[in-house]
Write an enzyme that holds these catalytic residues in place. Structure first.
Site, PDB file in Angstrom:
ATOM      1  N   ARG A  50       0.857  -1.124   0.103  1.00 26.65           N
ATOM      2  CA  ARG A  50      -0.007  -0.078  -0.061  1.00 26.65           C
ATOM      3  C   ARG A  50       0.975   1.310   0.026  1.00 26.65           C
ATOM      4  NH1 ARG A  50      -3.969   1.250   3.580  1.00 26.65           N
ATOM      5  NH2 ARG A  50      -2.555   2.211   4.934  1.00 26.65           N
ATOM      6  N   GLY A 110      -4.919  -5.560   8.682  1.00 23.55           N
ATOM      7  CA  GLY A 110      -4.258  -5.228   7.471  1.00 23.55           C
ATOM      8  C   GLY A 110      -4.715  -3.806   6.964  1.00 23.55           C
ATOM      9  N   CYS A 111      -4.656  -3.595   5.787  1.00 24.99           N
ATOM     10  CA  CYS A 111      -5.089  -2.316   5.135  1.00 24.99           C
ATOM     11  C   CYS A 111      -6.369  -1.906   5.636  1.00 24.99           C
ATOM     12  CB  CYS A 111      -4.868  -2.284   3.670  1.00 24.99           C
ATOM     13  SG  CYS A 111      -5.263  -0.901   2.826  1.00 24.99           S
ATOM     14  N   PHE A 112      -6.566  -0.783   6.118  1.00 24.46           N
ATOM     15  CA  PHE A 112      -7.953  -0.356   6.519  1.00 24.46           C
ATOM     16  C   PHE A 112      -8.778  -0.126   5.355  1.00 24.46           C
ATOM     17  CE2 PHE A 112      -5.518   3.571   8.520  1.00 24.46           C
ATOM     18  CZ  PHE A 112      -5.332   4.055   7.312  1.00 24.46           C
TER      19      PHE A 112
END
Length: 211
Positions: free
Chosen positions: A3, A43-45
């Site tokens: 990301r 993980g990635c919100f």
């Protein structure tokens, strides 16, 4: 495609300009008499918002940072792994319409519980998975759900279960990213291999919303 690398490729300034968002933090939305709050990290919100937004009984989701030491951390600080925080999701919900147990069920099936200090293509403690309980009852339910999940896998479950600490909402441009930037979101999600890995782990139970 991590990301951080994805944002670097776009250029953070360009991302902010395209979203029309500022770096001001969103105000906290406290739970009222008929609402409750759950905090999870998977993980990635960006990718954790869609399945909960799609769940009946969920009132709001907020991307942010929790379980760290640095007050008022910025994305740049957290993503560098220097604050102790992990990217997390605060969910305000109506317990009369959706139970904490249901939220836990959805949470488990939207992250990788057997990979420590990272999720999918994002690596580091800032992407570690966790359940952050606000009461003894929530802790018991979280531990029970972890025990059930552990029966499915040969590897140890690495998702942490710890008491809630201060939750800091992330910068505005992170909120509802999948709605504001659907094409870029899908490019990142696909490039990160999130759905492929979820399907490997959970089969037909994977996810629940892949917007």
């Amino acid at each position: 495609m991590t990301r951080r690398g994805f944002l670097a490729g776009l250029g953070l300034a360009a991302t902010l300009a395209l979203t029309g968002a500022s770096l001001a933090q969103q105000p906290a939305q406290p739970g009222g008499a008929k609402t409750a709050v759950a905090i999870f990290a998977g993980g990635c919100f960006w990718c954790m918002e869609p399945p909960f937004d799609a769940l009946p009984g969920v009132i709001s989701t907020t991307s942010g940072y929790t379980s760290g030491q640095t007050p008022d951390p910025t994305y740049q600080q957290v993503s560098a792994g220097k604050t102790g925080h992990t990217e997390a999701m605060r969910i305000v919900y109506d317990p009369a319409k959706v139970s904490y147990e249901k939220l836990l069920h959805v949470f488990w099936r939207n992250h990788d519980p057997v990979t420590a200090n990272g999720q999918f293509c994002d690596h580091g403690s800032q992407y570690r998975a966790g359940i952050y309980y606000g009461s003894e009852k929530e802790r018991e339910l979280a531990e029970a759900s972890k025990t059930e999940v552990a029966k499915r896998f040969k590897q140890p479950i690495t998702t942490e279960i710890v008491a809630q600490t201060t939750f800091y909402p992330a910068e505005d441009y992170h909120q509802d990213y999948y709605k504001k930037n659907p094409i870029r979101y899908k490019i990142y999600r696909t490039g990160c291999g999130r759905d492929r890995r979820l399907n490997e782990l959970w089969g037909n139970e994977a996810g629940g919303a892949h917007s």
